[in-house]
Motif scaffolding. Structure first.
Motif, PDB file in Angstrom:
ATOM      1  N   ASP A  84       0.794  -1.225   0.000  1.00 33.93           N
ATOM      2  CA  ASP A  84       0.000   0.000   0.000  1.00 33.93           C
ATOM      3  C   ASP A  84       0.826   1.274   0.000  1.00 33.93           C
ATOM      4  OD1 ASP A  84      -2.405  -1.431   0.042  1.00 33.93           O
ATOM      5  OD2 ASP A  84      -2.327  -1.633   2.227  1.00 33.93           O
ATOM      6  N   GLY A  85       2.091   1.178   0.414  1.00 32.93           N
ATOM      7  CA  GLY A  85       2.877   2.396   0.498  1.00 32.93           C
ATOM      8  C   GLY A  85       4.108   2.227   1.359  1.00 32.93           C
ATOM      9  N   TYR A  86       4.276   3.155   2.318  1.00 30.93           N
ATOM     10  CA  TYR A  86       5.520   3.213   3.082  1.00 30.93           C
ATOM     11  C   TYR A  86       5.243   3.428   4.569  1.00 30.93           C
ATOM     12  CZ  TYR A  86       7.254   4.065  -1.633  1.00 30.93           C
ATOM     13  OH  TYR A  86       7.518   3.954  -2.975  1.00 30.93           O
ATOM     14  N   LEU A  99       4.776   6.764  11.161  1.00 32.39           N
ATOM     15  CA  LEU A  99       4.257   7.466   9.993  1.00 32.39           C
ATOM     16  C   LEU A  99       4.020   6.466   8.865  1.00 32.39           C
ATOM     17  CD1 LEU A  99       3.754  10.006   8.162  1.00 32.39           C
ATOM     18  CD2 LEU A  99       6.221  10.023   7.744  1.00 32.39           C
ATOM     19  N   THR A 100       2.836   6.492   8.282  1.00 27.59           N
ATOM     20  CA  THR A 100       2.549   5.660   7.117  1.00 27.59           C
ATOM     21  C   THR A 100       2.052   6.558   5.986  1.00 27.59           C
ATOM     22  OG1 THR A 100       0.239   5.228   7.765  1.00 27.59           O
ATOM     23  CG2 THR A 100       1.913   3.682   8.540  1.00 27.59           C
ATOM     24  N   ILE A 143      -1.757  10.201   4.445  1.00 26.62           N
ATOM     25  CA  ILE A 143      -0.698   9.930   5.412  1.00 26.62           C
ATOM     26  C   ILE A 143      -1.355   9.715   6.768  1.00 26.62           C
ATOM     27  CG2 ILE A 143       1.085  11.236   4.189  1.00 26.62           C
ATOM     28  CD1 ILE A 143       0.633  13.486   6.288  1.00 26.62           C
ATOM     29  N   ARG A 144      -0.689   8.963   7.630  1.00 23.15           N
ATOM     30  CA  ARG A 144      -1.231   8.700   8.962  1.00 23.15           C
ATOM     31  C   ARG A 144      -0.092   8.653   9.973  1.00 23.15           C
ATOM     32  NH1 ARG A 144      -4.622   3.967   8.518  1.00 23.15           N
ATOM     33  NH2 ARG A 144      -6.319   5.451   8.195  1.00 23.15           N
ATOM     34  N   LEU A 145      -0.293   9.292  11.106  1.00 25.02           N
ATOM     35  CA  LEU A 145       0.652   9.220  12.216  1.00 25.02           C
ATOM     36  C   LEU A 145      -0.039   8.556  13.390  1.00 25.02           C
ATOM     37  CD1 LEU A 145       1.377  12.064  10.577  1.00 25.02           C
ATOM     38  CD2 LEU A 145       3.129  12.153  12.353  1.00 25.02           C
ATOM     39  N   SER A 146       0.643   7.594  14.017  1.00 27.51           N
ATOM     40  CA  SER A 146       0.052   6.828  15.110  1.00 27.51           C
ATOM     41  C   SER A 146       0.976   6.832  16.318  1.00 27.51           C
ATOM     42  CB  SER A 146      -0.196   5.369  14.683  1.00 27.51           C
ATOM     43  OG  SER A 146      -0.966   5.303  13.502  1.00 27.51           O
ATOM     44  N   VAL A 147       0.364   6.925  17.493  1.00 30.58           N
ATOM     45  CA  VAL A 147       1.110   6.816  18.746  1.00 30.58           C
ATOM     46  C   VAL A 147       0.432   5.734  19.585  1.00 30.58           C
ATOM     47  CG1 VAL A 147      -0.216   8.676  19.845  1.00 30.58           C
ATOM     48  CG2 VAL A 147       2.014   8.035  20.757  1.00 30.58           C
ATOM     49  N   SER A 148       1.234   4.842  20.151  1.00 30.85           N
ATOM     50  CA  SER A 148       0.705   3.700  20.887  1.00 30.85           C
ATOM     51  C   SER A 148       0.409   4.058  22.345  1.00 30.85           C
ATOM     52  CB  SER A 148       1.705   2.544  20.841  1.00 30.85           C
ATOM     53  OG  SER A 148       1.254   1.460  21.633  1.00 30.85           O
ATOM     54  N   LEU A 175      -9.014  15.819   7.356  1.00 30.72           N
ATOM     55  CA  LEU A 175      -8.225  15.472   8.529  1.00 30.72           C
ATOM     56  C   LEU A 175      -9.081  14.713   9.534  1.00 30.72           C
ATOM     57  CD1 LEU A 175      -6.709  17.857   7.139  1.00 30.72           C
ATOM     58  CD2 LEU A 175      -6.050  18.635   9.423  1.00 30.72           C
ATOM     59  N   VAL A 176      -8.520  13.667  10.105  1.00 28.53           N
ATOM     60  CA  VAL A 176      -9.231  12.873  11.107  1.00 28.53           C
ATOM     61  C   VAL A 176      -8.310  12.581  12.288  1.00 28.53           C
ATOM     62  CG1 VAL A 176     -10.413  10.693  11.612  1.00 28.53           C
ATOM     63  CG2 VAL A 176     -10.673  11.744   9.359  1.00 28.53           C
ATOM     64  N   TYR A 177      -8.815  12.848  13.502  1.00 27.04           N
ATOM     65  CA  TYR A 177      -8.127  12.378  14.706  1.00 27.04           C
ATOM     66  C   TYR A 177      -8.989  11.266  15.292  1.00 27.04           C
ATOM     67  CZ  TYR A 177      -6.675  11.920  19.526  1.00 27.04           C
ATOM     68  OH  TYR A 177      -6.270  11.397  20.738  1.00 27.04           O
ATOM     69  N   TYR A 178      -8.388  10.098  15.482  1.00 27.03           N
ATOM     70  CA  TYR A 178      -9.101   8.925  15.986  1.00 27.03           C
ATOM     71  C   TYR A 178      -8.356   8.376  17.192  1.00 27.03           C
ATOM     72  CZ  TYR A 178     -10.440   3.982  16.221  1.00 27.03           C
ATOM     73  OH  TYR A 178     -10.831   2.753  16.664  1.00 27.03           O
ATOM     74  N   SER A 179      -9.105   8.070  18.248  1.00 23.54           N
ATOM     75  CA  SER A 179      -8.489   7.550  19.463  1.00 23.54           C
ATOM     76  C   SER A 179      -9.307   6.388  20.006  1.00 23.54           C
ATOM     77  CB  SER A 179      -8.394   8.660  20.513  1.00 23.54           C
ATOM     78  OG  SER A 179      -7.901   8.152  21.743  1.00 23.54           O
ATOM     79  N   ASN A 180      -8.621   5.259  20.256  1.00 19.59           N
ATOM     80  CA  ASN A 180      -9.267   4.153  20.965  1.00 19.59           C
ATOM     81  C   ASN A 180      -8.414   3.787  22.172  1.00 19.59           C
ATOM     82  OD1 ASN A 180      -7.141   2.588  19.991  1.00 19.59           O
ATOM     83  ND2 ASN A 180      -8.337   1.694  18.336  1.00 19.59           N
ATOM     84  N   LYS A 181      -8.618   2.642  22.767  1.00 12.40           N
ATOM     85  CA  LYS A 181      -7.925   2.296  24.008  1.00 12.40           C
ATOM     86  C   LYS A 181      -6.438   2.001  23.806  1.00 12.40           C
ATOM     87  CE  LYS A 181     -11.992   0.487  26.378  1.00 12.40           C
ATOM     88  NZ  LYS A 181     -12.609  -0.703  27.043  1.00 12.40           N
ATOM     89  N   ILE A 182      -6.051   1.630  22.575  1.00 13.05           N
ATOM     90  CA  ILE A 182      -4.663   1.204  22.377  1.00 13.05           C
ATOM     91  C   ILE A 182      -3.806   2.165  21.556  1.00 13.05           C
ATOM     92  CG2 ILE A 182      -5.298  -1.224  22.616  1.00 13.05           C
ATOM     93  CD1 ILE A 182      -5.037  -1.481  19.577  1.00 13.05           C
ATOM     94  N   CYS A 183      -4.423   3.125  20.864  1.00 16.16           N
ATOM     95  CA  CYS A 183      -3.609   4.052  20.069  1.00 16.16           C
ATOM     96  C   CYS A 183      -4.372   5.316  19.720  1.00 16.16           C
ATOM     97  CB  CYS A 183      -3.121   3.374  18.790  1.00 16.16           C
ATOM     98  SG  CYS A 183      -4.409   3.136  17.544  1.00 16.16           S
ATOM     99  N   CYS A 184      -3.622   6.328  19.264  1.00 18.83           N
ATOM    100  CA  CYS A 184      -4.191   7.553  18.706  1.00 18.83           C
ATOM    101  C   CYS A 184      -3.657   7.696  17.289  1.00 18.83           C
ATOM    102  CB  CYS A 184      -3.786   8.769  19.521  1.00 18.83           C
ATOM    103  SG  CYS A 184      -4.342   8.760  21.225  1.00 18.83           S
ATOM    104  N   GLN A 185      -4.518   8.129  16.376  1.00 20.79           N
ATOM    105  CA  GLN A 185      -4.100   8.270  14.986  1.00 20.79           C
ATOM    106  C   GLN A 185      -4.546   9.616  14.413  1.00 20.79           C
ATOM    107  OE1 GLN A 185      -5.748   4.847  12.919  1.00 20.79           O
ATOM    108  NE2 GLN A 185      -3.917   3.640  13.333  1.00 20.79           N
TER     109      GLN A 185
END
Length: 211
Positions: free
Chosen positions: A66-68, A81-82, A94-99, A167-177
């Motif tokens: 799908d990409g990088y 970063l994906t 593009i997507r940035l994720s923090v665990s 732009l989307v900010y998404y947060s669940n119990k295990i990560c933020c994106q």
């Protein structure tokens, strides 16, 4: 009797200029339409220019179908970063994720330093992807991402549209994106959920309920 012909010299000039004018129009139009979109090379070069002292090469990425993917690190702070591309090699999102998990898989709080690093990298990536002004990108990030570290623990979704970018900010119990999508290349639809409440007192275009 007046001559009804065009001098040969003038005709040759018009014929010679025609391909140049067509080429010039194509360049102008491609700069104003979604034809000349960002690819991984342009994105990386721009991100390096923004970062200044941290250089990223194409070999730094892990490529997949799908990409990088690229792990951005600063001391003990990490952000994934994906970059997703289409069949033409254009980056569609593009997507940035923090665990929120530690090495043992246990839930952990996002520290103030981790939160600041996430916001900083999000603003830089947004600027590199959209080629927008630095101040405009920083303001957008402040609108959609939590400004307090404790608010990263809350779950939900915020969306914000800036020109042709979604732009989307998404947060669940295990990560933020944090995801940025080029709406020209990948049209998005706004979903409306029945019960809605703010995540942390910031109102964007759409505020969705808890997941």
């Amino acid at each position: 009797m007046q001559n009804a012909y065009t001098p040969i010299g003038d005709s040759m000039k018009k014929i010679t200029l025609l391909p140049f004018l067509i080429s010039l129009c194509s360049i102008v139009l491609s700069a104003c339409t979604p034809e000349g979109n960002c690819n991984i090379l342009l994105f990386t070069d721009t991100l390096n220019r923004i970062n200044g002292n941290r250089l990223i090469s194409l070999s730094s990425y892990i490529a997949d179908d799908d990409g990088y993917r690229l792990l951005l690190k600063s001391e003990e702070k990490e952000v994934l970063l994906t970059a997703t591309e289409n069949e033409k090699g254009e980056i569609t999102k593009i997507r940035l994720s923090v665990s929120k998990l530690d090495e043992k898989g246990q839930i952990k709080a996002v520290t103030p330093g981790q939160g600041e690093f996430f916001r900083s990298e999000a603003a830089k990536a947004l600027e590199a992807f959209t080629l927008s002004e630095k101040k405009k990108c920083e303001e957008a990030v402040k609108k959609i991402l939590p400004l307090k570290s404790e608010d990263f623990s809350k779950t939900g979704e915020l969306t914000l549209d800036i020109e042709e970018y979604h732009l989307v900010y998404y947060s669940n119990k295990i990560c933020c994106q944090f995801t940025v999508t080029n709406s020209f290349l990948e049209p998005t639809e706004t979903t409306h959920k029945p019960e809605s409440r703010p995540l942390y007192g910031v109102t964007a275009n759409t505020i969705a309920s808890e997941f």
